[in-house]
Design a protein around this motif. Structure first.
Motif, PDB file in Angstrom:
ATOM      1  N   GLU A  20       2.775  -9.911  16.596  1.00 49.44           N
ATOM      2  CA  GLU A  20       2.641 -10.837  18.018  1.00 49.44           C
ATOM      3  C   GLU A  20       3.453 -12.163  17.772  1.00 49.44           C
ATOM      4  O   GLU A  20       3.845 -12.682  18.649  1.00 49.44           O
ATOM      5  N   ALA A  21       3.718 -12.530  16.442  1.00 50.65           N
ATOM      6  CA  ALA A  21       4.251 -13.883  16.501  1.00 50.65           C
ATOM      7  C   ALA A  21       5.807 -13.874  16.945  1.00 50.65           C
ATOM      8  O   ALA A  21       6.142 -14.838  17.198  1.00 50.65           O
ATOM      9  N   ASN A  22       6.182 -12.766  16.971  1.00 46.98           N
ATOM     10  CA  ASN A  22       7.834 -12.532  17.415  1.00 46.98           C
ATOM     11  C   ASN A  22       7.868 -11.241  18.498  1.00 46.98           C
ATOM     12  O   ASN A  22       8.551 -10.415  18.447  1.00 46.98           O
ATOM     13  N   LEU A  23       6.750 -11.520  19.306  1.00 52.18           N
ATOM     14  CA  LEU A  23       6.589 -10.339  20.097  1.00 52.18           C
ATOM     15  C   LEU A  23       7.823  -9.788  20.969  1.00 52.18           C
ATOM     16  O   LEU A  23       7.991  -8.658  21.199  1.00 52.18           O
ATOM     17  N   GLU A  24       8.224 -10.967  21.815  1.00 49.37           N
ATOM     18  CA  GLU A  24       9.241 -10.418  22.761  1.00 49.37           C
ATOM     19  C   GLU A  24      10.542  -9.922  22.055  1.00 49.37           C
ATOM     20  O   GLU A  24      10.955  -8.915  22.408  1.00 49.37           O
ATOM     21  N   ASP A  25      11.026 -10.363  20.804  1.00 48.15           N
ATOM     22  CA  ASP A  25      11.938 -10.046  20.386  1.00 48.15           C
ATOM     23  C   ASP A  25      11.676  -8.587  19.665  1.00 48.15           C
ATOM     24  O   ASP A  25      12.626  -7.731  19.634  1.00 48.15           O
ATOM     25  N   ASN A  26      10.467  -8.388  19.239  1.00 51.05           N
ATOM     26  CA  ASN A  26      10.180  -7.104  18.616  1.00 51.05           C
ATOM     27  C   ASN A  26      10.128  -6.030  19.748  1.00 51.05           C
ATOM     28  O   ASN A  26      10.527  -4.900  19.486  1.00 51.05           O
ATOM     29  N   LEU A  27       9.663  -6.359  20.901  1.00 56.25           N
ATOM     30  CA  LEU A  27       9.399  -5.476  21.935  1.00 56.25           C
ATOM     31  C   LEU A  27      11.209  -5.146  22.579  1.00 56.25           C
ATOM     32  O   LEU A  27      11.419  -3.888  22.707  1.00 56.25           O
ATOM     33  N   ARG A  28      12.039  -5.937  22.520  1.00 64.71           N
ATOM     34  CA  ARG A  28      13.277  -5.662  22.941  1.00 64.71           C
ATOM     35  C   ARG A  28      14.105  -4.884  21.989  1.00 64.71           C
ATOM     36  O   ARG A  28      14.841  -3.901  22.325  1.00 64.71           O
ATOM     37  N   SER A  29      13.820  -5.226  20.625  1.00 64.12           N
ATOM     38  CA  SER A  29      14.426  -4.355  19.668  1.00 64.12           C
ATOM     39  C   SER A  29      13.626  -3.006  19.761  1.00 64.12           C
ATOM     40  O   SER A  29      14.583  -1.881  19.550  1.00 64.12           O
ATOM     41  N   LEU A  30      12.663  -2.724  20.116  1.00 71.76           N
ATOM     42  CA  LEU A  30      11.782  -1.369  19.884  1.00 71.76           C
ATOM     43  C   LEU A  30      12.516  -0.509  21.195  1.00 71.76           C
ATOM     44  O   LEU A  30      12.759   0.528  20.988  1.00 71.76           O
ATOM     45  N   LEU A  31      12.585  -1.264  22.394  1.00 68.67           N
ATOM     46  CA  LEU A  31      13.248  -0.478  23.535  1.00 68.67           C
ATOM     47  C   LEU A  31      14.465  -0.202  23.427  1.00 68.67           C
ATOM     48  O   LEU A  31      14.929   0.819  23.752  1.00 68.67           O
TER      49      LEU A  31
END
Length: 446
Positions: free
Chosen positions: A65-76
């Motif tokens: 969650e510390a870098n949630l937005e980047d992690n979600l974009r990468s996952l997508l």
């Protein structure tokens, strides 16, 4: 948390998918994955349980969650492009209480988020097809609703004939080929099917470090596993029973299923025996096996209605969802169907609590009391129904006895007499059983 989406917006998308699936029940749905974007993944992350051990990547929820937005974009990006690699599931083994162990799979948090997103899409599709007989892992449905409906039905037919269905290691034996075939008959979206295929083939990291890749079974511990299991049994059992079996019977029949726990109720004996003989062949066709000892046909007729005039012929019982179902008399002397905690479930619960008392006997006594209170309250919350107070009181007595025993073994001088234990219970009481669900209160007599 960044982003402008809201749970309401995601719910609107899912409602559109549900409407499409309902309008076209026989159409293969091809454009589903485009609904999954960063906002959708963010909502999937919100719905994903964050507690529990980390998966094979060792990443905790706080780190993700510390870098949630980047992690979600990468996952997508990886999910849509096909480069996402489903990690193996870390597996541990938990004792079941009968000498056997139950394997528990621990996926990575990222894998759980993506599985949650796909499950949200598939649930919107398949909820339009699932039948009323299915209650497990479905929104707005519960085990107690099934028990209530089962009670009403068996009361109406004065017991009837009941088939207990027990599938041997169901979640571990679903053939992947058949699972894909059933899914592709309704969903033709390549992105979703590819992801599901990767989860089926992801493999399991055993406690000794070895990775196994079974060719059958749903993803170990996967968020999507209950839904896939429901979809499979919907085809194998639910649709088959309602479309091909019921109209060929001489009398009425009903199916009640919660995940892989199911019973079939028949008004006439000959119908029950015909279906009982057919069931193994039906399940074997889809790569499943029924447990030969636990799958049984039960004569459950009301004792004053059976051929032996209530001299034992109709007094057989059956178990479902942790309860033993049996005939008894109400306070007014009328026959009624009663429920009590099944022996194996009682024993399993007590064993788990006793082991906890032993392992935590050196904790602060107040802390022990708080934990035991939560455990008992949780048990009462499910098993606290009319007619089951005796089993609830027995569990409380056994828990107190175990607590006293292990408190007495904190040291050589720690022995606690029952007088001291009763004084302790006055200061730190354990909750008394409470009937929280006033079900099954009507008499079985018309």
């Amino acid at each position: 948390m960044k982003g402008t989406s809201s749970p309401e917006n995601i719910s609107t998308r899912l409602e559109r998918i549900a409407m499409l699936a309902k309008k076209a029940p026989d159409m293969k749905l091809q454009t589903l994955a485009h609904h999954i974007d960063v906002d959708f993944l963010r909502e999937a992350y919100r719905r994903t349980r964050k507690s529990g051990a980390a998966g094979v990547d060792g990443i905790s929820p706080e780190e993700y969650e510390a870098n949630l937005e980047d992690n979600l974009r990468s996952l997508l990006g990886r999910a849509k492009s096909g480069t996402y690699r489903a990690p193996p599931v870390r597996r541990v083994h938990i004792p079941k209480g009968n000498g056997e162990t139950r394997p528990l799979g621990i996926p990575t948090l990222e894998d759980k988020v993506l599985q949650r997103a796909v499950a949200m899409i598939l649930s919107a599709v398949y909820e339009q097809s699932f039948l009323d007989c299915s209650y497990g892992f479905r929104p707005g449905r519960s085990a107690h609703q099934l028990l209530q409906k089962l009670w009403e039905t068996t009361t109406m037919v004065k017991g009837g004939w009941v088939i207990e269905v027990d599938i041997r290691k169901y979640f571990d034996t679903i053939p992947h080929g058949s699972m894909r075939e059933i899914l592709s008959s309704r969903v033709a979206d390549g992105v979703l099917l590819r992801l599901i295929g990767k989860w089926l083939n992801a493999g399991v990291l055993e406690e000794d470090g070895a990775i196994t890749r079974p060719g059958e079974g749903t993803p170990q511990g996967g968020v999507i596993s209950p839904l896939l299991a429901n979809i499979y049994l919907h085809t194998v059992l639910d649709e088959w029973f309602h479309r091909e079996v019921i109209h060929r019977l001489d009398g009425q029949a009903w199916l009640f299923r919660y995940a892989d726990d199911a019973v079939l109720v028949f008004a006439k004996e000959q119908d029950a025996r015909r279906v009982f003989d057919t069931l193994p062949k039906r399940f074997e066709r889809f790569g499943l096996k029924l447990h030969p000892e636990k799958t049984r046909l039960v004569k459950f007729q009301r004792p004053d209605q059976d051929d032996e005039g209530g001299r034992g012929g109709g007094r057989l019982v059956f178990d479902l969802l942790g309860f033993t179902h049996y005939w008894g008399t109400s306070r007014s002397g009328k026959w009624t169907i009663k429920r009590k905690t099944a022996k194996d479930r009682f024993r399993r619960t007590l064993t788990r609590i006793v082991n906890w008392c032993r392992g935590h006997r050196h904790d602060a006594v107040r802390v022990q009391q708080q934990v035991l209170t939560r455990k008992l309250e949780g048990h009462y919350g499910y098993f606290g129904i009319n007619g089951n107070s005796r089993a609830l009181n027995q569990l409380r007595r056994e828990v107190i006895r175990a607590w006293c025993k292990w408190l007495s073994r904190r040291s050589q001088r720690a022995r606690i007499t029952w007088d001291r234990m009763n004084e302790l219970l006055k200061r730190l009481p354990l909750p008394q059983p409470r009937i929280r669900r006033p079900l099954f209160s009507r008499s079985a007599n018309p």
